[in-house]
Design an enzyme around this catalytic site. Structure first.
Site, mmCIF file in Angstrom:
data_model
loop_
_atom_site.group_PDB
_atom_site.id
_atom_site.type_symbol
_atom_site.label_atom_id
_atom_site.label_comp_id
_atom_site.label_asym_id
_atom_site.label_seq_id
_atom_site.Cartn_x
_atom_site.Cartn_y
_atom_site.Cartn_z
ATOM 1 N N ARG A 100 18.972 25.687 25.320
ATOM 2 C CA ARG A 100 19.718 25.064 24.228
ATOM 3 C C ARG A 100 19.050 25.309 22.872
ATOM 4 O O ARG A 100 19.715 25.437 21.858
ATOM 5 C CB ARG A 100 19.860 23.563 24.502
ATOM 6 C CG ARG A 100 20.651 22.801 23.455
ATOM 7 C CD ARG A 100 20.820 21.324 23.818
ATOM 8 N NE ARG A 100 21.732 21.122 24.926
ATOM 9 C CZ ARG A 100 21.369 20.753 26.156
ATOM 10 N NH1 ARG A 100 20.096 20.555 26.448
ATOM 11 N NH2 ARG A 100 22.257 20.585 27.105
ATOM 12 N N TYR A 101 17.735 25.349 22.851
ATOM 13 C CA TYR A 101 16.975 25.549 21.621
ATOM 14 C C TYR A 101 16.229 26.884 21.718
ATOM 15 O O TYR A 101 15.793 27.272 22.801
ATOM 16 C CB TYR A 101 15.974 24.407 21.411
ATOM 17 C CG TYR A 101 16.607 23.038 21.380
ATOM 18 C CD1 TYR A 101 17.321 22.597 20.271
ATOM 19 C CD2 TYR A 101 16.498 22.182 22.473
ATOM 20 C CE1 TYR A 101 17.898 21.337 20.248
ATOM 21 C CE2 TYR A 101 17.076 20.915 22.461
ATOM 22 C CZ TYR A 101 17.769 20.498 21.339
ATOM 23 O OH TYR A 101 18.341 19.249 21.319
ATOM 24 N N ARG A 104 12.489 26.932 23.519
ATOM 25 C CA ARG A 104 12.183 26.253 24.771
ATOM 26 C C ARG A 104 13.391 26.257 25.706
ATOM 27 O O ARG A 104 14.530 26.307 25.257
ATOM 28 C CB ARG A 104 11.723 24.824 24.520
ATOM 29 C CG ARG A 104 12.672 23.966 23.713
ATOM 30 C CD ARG A 104 11.911 22.793 23.086
ATOM 31 N NE ARG A 104 12.741 21.872 22.338
ATOM 32 C CZ ARG A 104 13.082 22.047 21.060
ATOM 33 N NH1 ARG A 104 12.702 23.132 20.402
ATOM 34 N NH2 ARG A 104 13.827 21.149 20.424
ATOM 35 N N CYS A 113 15.421 13.904 43.656
ATOM 36 C CA CYS A 113 14.582 12.890 43.017
ATOM 37 C C CYS A 113 14.077 11.930 44.088
ATOM 38 O O CYS A 113 14.679 11.810 45.165
ATOM 39 C CB CYS A 113 15.366 12.094 41.972
ATOM 40 S SG CYS A 113 15.807 13.012 40.484
ATOM 41 N N CYS A 117 18.796 7.142 39.858
ATOM 42 C CA CYS A 117 19.127 6.124 38.869
ATOM 43 C C CYS A 117 20.637 5.995 38.752
ATOM 44 O O CYS A 117 21.347 7.008 38.698
ATOM 45 C CB CYS A 117 18.521 6.488 37.513
ATOM 46 S SG CYS A 117 16.734 6.719 37.553
ATOM 47 N N CYS A 120 22.111 7.921 35.664
ATOM 48 C CA CYS A 120 21.614 9.283 35.445
ATOM 49 C C CYS A 120 22.694 10.193 34.872
ATOM 50 O O CYS A 120 23.827 10.211 35.354
ATOM 51 C CB CYS A 120 21.104 9.869 36.756
ATOM 52 S SG CYS A 120 20.516 11.565 36.630
ATOM 53 N N ARG A 122 22.730 13.315 35.202
ATOM 54 C CA ARG A 122 22.978 14.388 36.161
ATOM 55 C C ARG A 122 23.371 13.813 37.528
ATOM 56 O O ARG A 122 23.178 14.450 38.563
ATOM 57 C CB ARG A 122 21.739 15.280 36.308
ATOM 58 C CG ARG A 122 21.399 16.075 35.047
ATOM 59 C CD ARG A 122 20.360 17.160 35.314
ATOM 60 N NE ARG A 122 20.072 17.869 34.082
ATOM 61 C CZ ARG A 122 18.909 17.824 33.429
ATOM 62 N NH1 ARG A 122 17.927 17.078 33.915
ATOM 63 N NH2 ARG A 122 18.721 18.495 32.309
ATOM 64 N N ASP A 281 23.612 8.119 27.971
ATOM 65 C CA ASP A 281 24.576 9.215 27.915
ATOM 66 C C ASP A 281 25.925 8.823 28.506
ATOM 67 O O ASP A 281 26.042 7.852 29.265
ATOM 68 C CB ASP A 281 24.025 10.433 28.667
ATOM 69 C CG ASP A 281 22.794 11.019 28.004
ATOM 70 O OD1 ASP A 281 22.881 11.348 26.817
ATOM 71 O OD2 ASP A 281 21.752 11.132 28.681
ATOM 72 N N ASP A 318 21.633 12.403 22.711
ATOM 73 C CA ASP A 318 22.013 13.758 23.088
ATOM 74 C C ASP A 318 23.508 13.864 22.806
ATOM 75 O O ASP A 318 24.320 13.237 23.496
ATOM 76 C CB ASP A 318 21.732 14.005 24.573
ATOM 77 C CG ASP A 318 20.716 15.103 24.796
ATOM 78 O OD1 ASP A 318 20.835 16.133 24.111
ATOM 79 O OD2 ASP A 318 19.819 14.935 25.636
ATOM 80 N N LYS A 325 19.889 17.183 20.664
ATOM 81 C CA LYS A 325 19.363 15.822 20.580
ATOM 82 C C LYS A 325 18.975 15.534 19.135
ATOM 83 O O LYS A 325 18.307 16.341 18.491
ATOM 84 C CB LYS A 325 18.147 15.708 21.497
ATOM 85 C CG LYS A 325 17.561 14.328 21.614
ATOM 86 C CD LYS A 325 16.280 14.333 22.425
ATOM 87 C CE LYS A 325 16.489 14.693 23.885
ATOM 88 N NZ LYS A 325 16.139 16.096 24.172
#
Length: 357
Positions: A100-101, A104, A113, A117, A120, A122, A281, A318, A325
């Site tokens: 995205r950037y 990085r 995981c 959560c 989450c 995702r 989100d 985000d 972000k």
């Protein structure tokens, strides 16, 4: 929950088995009558809780329980909620990579995981598959090698520390061998939710000569810091691994000055610098967790006068759709009447964001 039961559950979790609502009935976290009613929730959004977090929950509606115990409100999906709320897919040049950037990339090394959560971003894909296949790992590393602008690689998933130390070491050493990559960031919940995984072998796998590793801990409530978690963080700090944190602002969990103050000051005392506080989100079925942006800004204003600046994270959004972000400040946000905000992204583009009613 008794220790033998916890050990048995831990064995199941190592096989990456998702839980069912009935599994929480013996602990009194879900009633027998609710167990059947909650099956559609966990069939849509997987459930997984480590034994350590089971012991941290005193009741289903406390600051830990609300993060992991399923809720019927998750089936209330708003039109504004998205399968991929932060736009991972829009910036994926090859499987396992989000770029995205310019400097990085996010490297999705696993979809597993130790806990799932309920909020989450995702949640649609976490637990769907296991680790990224070897061929996809090789293709992702090739992309990083041939893109010299990339200076930092962020390992995420899933949770990178759910990998074995051997597999994590292979990735770390491969990244360290790429001349233009100097930084690796690992986003993880493991030191708190599965602290038994922070072993000398795991810590050794985090670093390689020529590569600076930063570990970013995801934690949302001070009740998560059970003694085993405190010990795991001490091991990491003693080994010289720099520690940051990221949290999500969650209605009913931590949307008060008292809880956030306790969370951030506890983190700082444990050697973890609070880094980001994320506005929740627009993941599907998560509207009951989201505060308004105005409420979040008010909390940050109140905290600034009560705790050290070193304990304050940056409150960020985000931007839905993959636009990046940004800090939730006057520099990026205009408006607010009737919950309608104009958000400016890092490239100067503008977007409309609506608070929940």
């Amino acid at each position: 929950m008794d220790r033998p039961a916890a050990a048995a559950l831990g064995a199941d979790l190592r096989k990456h088995v998702a839980l069912q609502p009935a599994d929480l009935v013996p602990d009194g976290l879900i009633s027998p009558a609710d167990a059947a009613a909650l099956r559609p929730v966990t069939e849509t959004f997987r459930m997984r809780i480590t034994p350590q977090m089971r012991t941290a929950i005193t009741r289903a509606d406390d600051g830990v329980g609300l993060q992991f115990v399923p809720d019927r409100r998750e089936l209330n999906v708003l039109p504004s909620e998205l399968t991929d709320p932060i736009g991972d897919g829009a910036h994926s040049p090859t499987k396992g990579i989000t770029h995205r950037y310019p400097d990085r990339v996010i490297f999705h090394v696993t979809q597993v995981c130790e806990v799932y959560c309920r909020f989450c971003f995702r949640r649609e894909v976490v637990g769907e598959n296991g680790v990224l296949p070897a061929g996809d790992v090789a293709a992702a590393l090739d992309y990083i090698r041939r893109t010299p602008a990339i200076n930092e690689v962020i390992l995420t998933g899933g949770d990178p520390l759910s990998l074995s130390p051997r597999r994590l070491h292979e990735i770390t050493t491969a990244l360290a061998a790429i001349p233009h990559v100097g930084l690796m960031r690992i986003h993880t919940r493991v030191p708190v939710v599965a602290p038994n995984r922070i072993t000398p072998e795991m810590i050794a796998a985090l670093t390689a000569p020529g590569l600076q590793t930063w570990l970013v801990l995801h934690t949302n409530h001070p009740q998560e810091f059970i003694p085993e978690a405190v010990a795991a963080l001490d091991l990491l700090r003693t080994a010289g691994v720099p520690l940051l944190s990221q949290s999500v602002l969650l209605r009913g969990v931590n949307d008060s000055v008292a809880v956030l103050k306790s969370l951030f000051t506890t983190l700082l005392r444990l050697g973890v610098k609070p880094y980001y506080l994320h506005h929740c989100d627009l993941a599907r079925g998560t509207s009951h967790y989201r505060t308004t942006i105005a409420a979040g800004r008010a909390l940050m204003r109140a905290l600034r006068g009560q705790i050290s600046g070193s304990a304050l994270p940056t409150y960020v959004l985000d931007i839905p759709g993959g636009f990046g972000k940004v800090p939730i400040t006057a520099d990026y946000f205009d408006g607010g009447a009737d919950g309608r905000w104009q958000v400016t992204d890092p490239n100067g583009g503008t977007h409309i964001y609506h608070d929940p009613e």
